[in-house]
Write a protein that holds these residues in place. Structure first.
Motif, PDB file in Angstrom:
ATOM      1  N   VAL A   1       0.826  -1.215   0.000  1.00 43.91           N
ATOM      2  CA  VAL A   1       0.000   0.000   0.000  1.00 43.91           C
ATOM      3  C   VAL A   1       0.859   1.264   0.000  1.00 43.91           C
ATOM      4  O   VAL A   1       0.660   2.155  -0.839  1.00 43.91           O
ATOM      5  N   PRO A   2       1.841   1.403   0.920  1.00 48.37           N
ATOM      6  CA  PRO A   2       2.693   2.598   0.858  1.00 48.37           C
ATOM      7  C   PRO A   2       3.465   2.717  -0.461  1.00 48.37           C
ATOM      8  O   PRO A   2       3.645   3.822  -0.983  1.00 48.37           O
ATOM      9  N   ILE A   3       3.922   1.586  -1.012  1.00 47.49           N
ATOM     10  CA  ILE A   3       4.648   1.630  -2.283  1.00 47.49           C
ATOM     11  C   ILE A   3       3.760   2.186  -3.393  1.00 47.49           C
ATOM     12  O   ILE A   3       4.172   3.057  -4.179  1.00 47.49           O
ATOM     13  N   LEU A   4       2.540   1.693  -3.481  1.00 48.18           N
ATOM     14  CA  LEU A   4       1.630   2.131  -4.541  1.00 48.18           C
ATOM     15  C   LEU A   4       1.185   3.578  -4.351  1.00 48.18           C
ATOM     16  O   LEU A   4       0.978   4.307  -5.315  1.00 48.18           O
ATOM     17  N   VAL A   5       1.030   3.992  -3.095  1.00 47.32           N
ATOM     18  CA  VAL A   5       0.593   5.373  -2.823  1.00 47.32           C
ATOM     19  C   VAL A   5       1.723   6.358  -3.065  1.00 47.32           C
ATOM     20  O   VAL A   5       1.555   7.371  -3.758  1.00 47.32           O
ATOM     21  N   HIS A   6       2.906   6.069  -2.507  1.00 39.91           N
ATOM     22  CA  HIS A   6       3.988   7.059  -2.510  1.00 39.91           C
ATOM     23  C   HIS A   6       4.929   6.949  -3.704  1.00 39.91           C
ATOM     24  O   HIS A   6       5.567   7.945  -4.081  1.00 39.91           O
ATOM     25  N   LEU A   7       5.039   5.772  -4.308  1.00 44.53           N
ATOM     26  CA  LEU A   7       5.936   5.616  -5.459  1.00 44.53           C
ATOM     27  C   LEU A   7       5.187   5.546  -6.786  1.00 44.53           C
ATOM     28  O   LEU A   7       5.699   6.007  -7.805  1.00 44.53           O
ATOM     29  N   ALA A   8       3.989   4.957  -6.784  1.00 43.71           N
ATOM     30  CA  ALA A   8       3.223   4.842  -8.023  1.00 43.71           C
ATOM     31  C   ALA A   8       2.165   5.930  -8.153  1.00 43.71           C
ATOM     32  O   ALA A   8       1.524   6.050  -9.208  1.00 43.71           O
ATOM     33  N   GLY A   9       1.940   6.722  -7.100  1.00 47.53           N
ATOM     34  CA  GLY A   9       1.005   7.840  -7.171  1.00 47.53           C
ATOM     35  C   GLY A   9      -0.464   7.457  -7.173  1.00 47.53           C
ATOM     36  O   GLY A   9      -1.315   8.248  -7.581  1.00 47.53           O
ATOM     37  N   GLN A  10      -0.797   6.271  -6.688  1.00 48.76           N
ATOM     38  CA  GLN A  10      -2.205   5.875  -6.650  1.00 48.76           C
ATOM     39  C   GLN A  10      -2.889   6.476  -5.430  1.00 48.76           C
ATOM     40  O   GLN A  10      -2.236   6.781  -4.424  1.00 48.76           O
ATOM     41  N   ASP A  11      -4.227   6.636  -5.523  1.00 44.87           N
ATOM     42  CA  ASP A  11      -4.946   7.078  -4.330  1.00 44.87           C
ATOM     43  C   ASP A  11      -5.133   5.883  -3.402  1.00 44.87           C
ATOM     44  O   ASP A  11      -4.867   4.730  -3.767  1.00 44.87           O
ATOM     45  N   ALA A  12      -5.578   6.153  -2.178  1.00 44.60           N
ATOM     46  CA  ALA A  12      -5.609   5.117  -1.152  1.00 44.60           C
ATOM     47  C   ALA A  12      -6.468   3.919  -1.556  1.00 44.60           C
ATOM     48  O   ALA A  12      -6.055   2.767  -1.413  1.00 44.60           O
ATOM     49  N   LYS A  13      -7.660   4.168  -2.071  1.00 39.15           N
ATOM     50  CA  LYS A  13      -8.563   3.061  -2.379  1.00 39.15           C
ATOM     51  C   LYS A  13      -8.057   2.220  -3.544  1.00 39.15           C
ATOM     52  O   LYS A  13      -8.172   0.987  -3.536  1.00 39.15           O
ATOM     53  N   GLU A  14      -7.479   2.858  -4.561  1.00 40.47           N
ATOM     54  CA  GLU A  14      -6.925   2.102  -5.686  1.00 40.47           C
ATOM     55  C   GLU A  14      -5.731   1.271  -5.228  1.00 40.47           C
ATOM     56  O   GLU A  14      -5.563   0.113  -5.646  1.00 40.47           O
ATOM     57  N   ALA A  15      -4.895   1.858  -4.360  1.00 41.20           N
ATOM     58  CA  ALA A  15      -3.724   1.138  -3.856  1.00 41.20           C
ATOM     59  C   ALA A  15      -4.153  -0.068  -3.015  1.00 41.20           C
ATOM     60  O   ALA A  15      -3.547  -1.146  -3.101  1.00 41.20           O
ATOM     61  N   ILE A  16      -5.178   0.110  -2.216  1.00 42.10           N
ATOM     62  CA  ILE A  16      -5.661  -0.975  -1.363  1.00 42.10           C
ATOM     63  C   ILE A  16      -6.175  -2.135  -2.207  1.00 42.10           C
ATOM     64  O   ILE A  16      -5.846  -3.304  -1.972  1.00 42.10           O
ATOM     65  N   ALA A  17      -6.988  -1.826  -3.230  1.00 38.96           N
ATOM     66  CA  ALA A  17      -7.520  -2.881  -4.095  1.00 38.96           C
ATOM     67  C   ALA A  17      -6.400  -3.589  -4.855  1.00 38.96           C
ATOM     68  O   ALA A  17      -6.366  -4.828  -4.951  1.00 38.96           O
ATOM     69  N   THR A  18      -5.460  -2.813  -5.397  1.00 37.11           N
ATOM     70  CA  THR A  18      -4.344  -3.401  -6.141  1.00 37.11           C
ATOM     71  C   THR A  18      -3.485  -4.278  -5.245  1.00 37.11           C
ATOM     72  O   THR A  18      -3.035  -5.365  -5.644  1.00 37.11           O
ATOM     73  N   SER A  19      -3.277  -3.826  -4.012  1.00 37.07           N
ATOM     74  CA  SER A  19      -2.440  -4.600  -3.090  1.00 37.07           C
ATOM     75  C   SER A  19      -3.053  -5.963  -2.795  1.00 37.07           C
ATOM     76  O   SER A  19      -2.334  -6.945  -2.600  1.00 37.07           O
ATOM     77  N   LEU A  20      -4.370  -6.042  -2.763  1.00 42.29           N
ATOM     78  CA  LEU A  20      -5.020  -7.320  -2.489  1.00 42.29           C
ATOM     79  C   LEU A  20      -4.732  -8.328  -3.604  1.00 42.29           C
ATOM     80  O   LEU A  20      -4.520  -9.517  -3.348  1.00 42.29           O
ATOM     81  N   PHE A  21      -4.731  -7.858  -4.849  1.00 45.21           N
ATOM     82  CA  PHE A  21      -4.394  -8.746  -5.964  1.00 45.21           C
ATOM     83  C   PHE A  21      -2.931  -9.178  -5.878  1.00 45.21           C
ATOM     84  O   PHE A  21      -2.605 -10.371  -6.006  1.00 45.21           O
ATOM     85  N   VAL A  22      -2.041  -8.212  -5.661  1.00 46.00           N
ATOM     86  CA  VAL A  22      -0.609  -8.508  -5.590  1.00 46.00           C
ATOM     87  C   VAL A  22      -0.318  -9.512  -4.484  1.00 46.00           C
ATOM     88  O   VAL A  22       0.391 -10.519  -4.689  1.00 46.00           O
ATOM     89  N   VAL A  23      -0.862  -9.260  -3.321  1.00 44.48           N
ATOM     90  CA  VAL A  23      -0.580 -10.114  -2.164  1.00 44.48           C
ATOM     91  C   VAL A  23      -1.216 -11.488  -2.330  1.00 44.48           C
ATOM     92  O   VAL A  23      -0.624 -12.507  -1.942  1.00 44.48           O
ATOM     93  N   GLY A  24      -2.406 -11.555  -2.927  1.00 42.83           N
ATOM     94  CA  GLY A  24      -3.052 -12.848  -3.122  1.00 42.83           C
ATOM     95  C   GLY A  24      -2.236 -13.764  -4.016  1.00 42.83           C
ATOM     96  O   GLY A  24      -1.976 -14.925  -3.679  1.00 42.83           O
ATOM     97  N   VAL A  25      -1.802 -13.244  -5.160  1.00 42.69           N
ATOM     98  CA  VAL A  25      -1.016 -14.057  -6.092  1.00 42.69           C
ATOM     99  C   VAL A  25       0.353 -14.403  -5.494  1.00 42.69           C
ATOM    100  O   VAL A  25       0.822 -15.546  -5.587  1.00 42.69           O
ATOM    101  N   THR A  26       0.987 -13.429  -4.867  1.00 42.10           N
ATOM    102  CA  THR A  26       2.314 -13.659  -4.286  1.00 42.10           C
ATOM    103  C   THR A  26       2.256 -14.685  -3.162  1.00 42.10           C
ATOM    104  O   THR A  26       3.163 -15.510  -3.006  1.00 42.10           O
ATOM    105  N   SER A  27       1.195 -14.658  -2.377  1.00 45.66           N
ATOM    106  CA  SER A  27       1.049 -15.623  -1.284  1.00 45.66           C
ATOM    107  C   SER A  27       0.942 -17.041  -1.816  1.00 45.66           C
ATOM    108  O   SER A  27       1.503 -17.981  -1.231  1.00 45.66           O
TER     109      SER A  27
END
Length: 287
Positions: A28-54
C-alpha cells in the motif's frame, strides 16, 4: 516513480516468504507514494498482488511441510466471508480513514506479537489443532478487518495462528500464506465494485513480488523461531508508524508532544525488551 514501485515490490515478496505477512503493509505505501495511486486504488491493487504472491510463496513452504492445511482452509473459508463484507463496507469510508485504521491495527498487532507468552497455547484435545468454532470466530474477525483495511491479513493471521491457535511460528507463517491468499481474493472482490485497478501495473508489481517470495521462503528455514517472531513484530511497528505518520497533518507530525509520546513509547519498548531478556536469562540459569 512507477519503475521504483515495481523494483520495491521485491521486498513485498521477501516479507511474505520469510514472515508470512507484511505484503500489504509494504504494498500500500509503495503504490501510494511511489506509483502515485490514491488510497482506495492502492488498497484494491495490493489485495491482488498479495493474493497471487502468497500462492507462490505457499509452494516452497508446503514442500517443507510448514503448512497446516485443515486449519488454514477452515480459517480461510470463514475469513473470505468476513473479507468480502469488509471490502464492501470500505467503499463507504474515506481513504485517509482506511489508512489510519490500517496503521493502528498494525501497531496493535505488533504489540501482541512482541508481548508473546513464553509458552504457546496448548493444542486442542485429540491433537487435531484448534476447534472449528474458534477457527470460525477468529477467521471471520480477521477476514472482516483485512478486507476493510485492504490487507491480506498476514499481520493478523500469523499472530492468530501462533498466539491463539497454538501453532509454532514456522507453521503459523506457512499456514498464514494459504489464509492470506483466500482473504486477499475475497477482499478484492468486495473492493472491485467501487474501484478500478490498473492491471498493467498490478501484474508488473506482482511478478517482482513473486520473485521475492521465492527468495524469502528459502530464507525462512534459516531463521530461529524466536528471532522470526521478534522480527515480525518490530517490522510491523516500523511500517505502522510510517503509514500513520504519513496520514497525520504536518502540524501534528512536527508538534513536540508527538515526538515526546513517540520517544516515551520507544523507551518503554526498549525497557520491556531488556526486562524480558533478563527474565529469560534468570529462568535459564534456574533450569
Amino acid at each position: 516513480m512507477t519503475v521504483l514501485a515495481v523494483a520495491a515490490s521485491l521486498l513485498v515478496g521477501v516479507a511474505l516468504g520469510v514472515l508470512g505477512g507484511g505484503g500489504s503493509i509494504l504494498t500500500v505505501p509503495i503504490l501510494v507514494h511511489l506509483a502515485g495511486q490514491d488510497a482506495k486504488e492502492a488498497i484494491a491493487t495490493s489485495l491482488f498482488v498479495v493474493g497471487v504472491t502468497s500462492l507462490a510463496a505457499l509452494v516452497p513452504h508446503a514442500r517443507a511441510r510448514r503448512v497446516r492445511w485443515r486449519t488454514g482452509l477452515l480459517f480461510g473459508a470463514f475469513g473470505m466471508a468476513g473479507a468480502y463484507g469488509g471490502g464492501r463496507l470500505a467503499e463507504y469510508v474515506p481513504g485517509t480513514a482506511l489508512l489510519i485504521a490500517f496503521a493502528l491495527m498494525m501497531l496493535a498487532t505488533a504489540v501482541a506479537m512482541l508481548r508473546t507468552p513464553r509458552t504457546a497455547r496448548a493444542p486442542e484435545p485429540g491433537g487435531g489443532g484448534p476447534s472449528v468454532r474458534r477457527i470460525g470466530v477468529e477467521g471471520l474477525l480477521v477476514g472482516a478487518v483485512s478486507g476493510f483495511v485492504g490487507s491480506g491479513g498476514g499481520f493478523l493471521v500469523v499472530p492468530a495462528l501462533a498466539l491463539l491457535g497454538g501453532l509454532p511460528m514456522g507453521l503459523a507463517v506457512g499456514t498464514s500464506l494459504l489464509v492470506i491468499a483466500l482473504n486477499s481474493f475475497a477482499g478484492l472482490a468486495g473492493h472491485l465494485s467501487g474501484v478500478t485497478v490498473d492491471w498493467g501495473l498490478a501484474l508488473a508489481v506482482t511478478a517482482m513480488a513473486v520473485l521475492g517470495s521465492l527468495v524469502g521462503a528459502r530464507l525462512a528455514d534459516r531463521i530461529p523461531q524466536a528471532a522470526l517472531r521478534r522480527a515480525f513484530g518490530w517490522f510491523v511497528v516500523a511500517m505502522g508508524s510510517f503509514v500513520l505518520a504519513q496520514q497525520l497533518g504536518p502540524a501534528v507530525r512536527t508538534h513536540p508532544a508527538t515526538w515526546a509520546v513517540l520517544g516515551a513509547a520507544g523507551l518503554a519498548a526498549a525497557a520491556g525488551a531488556v526486562v524480558r531478556r533478563a527474565r529469560s536469562r534468570t529462568a535459564a540459569v534456574r533450569d
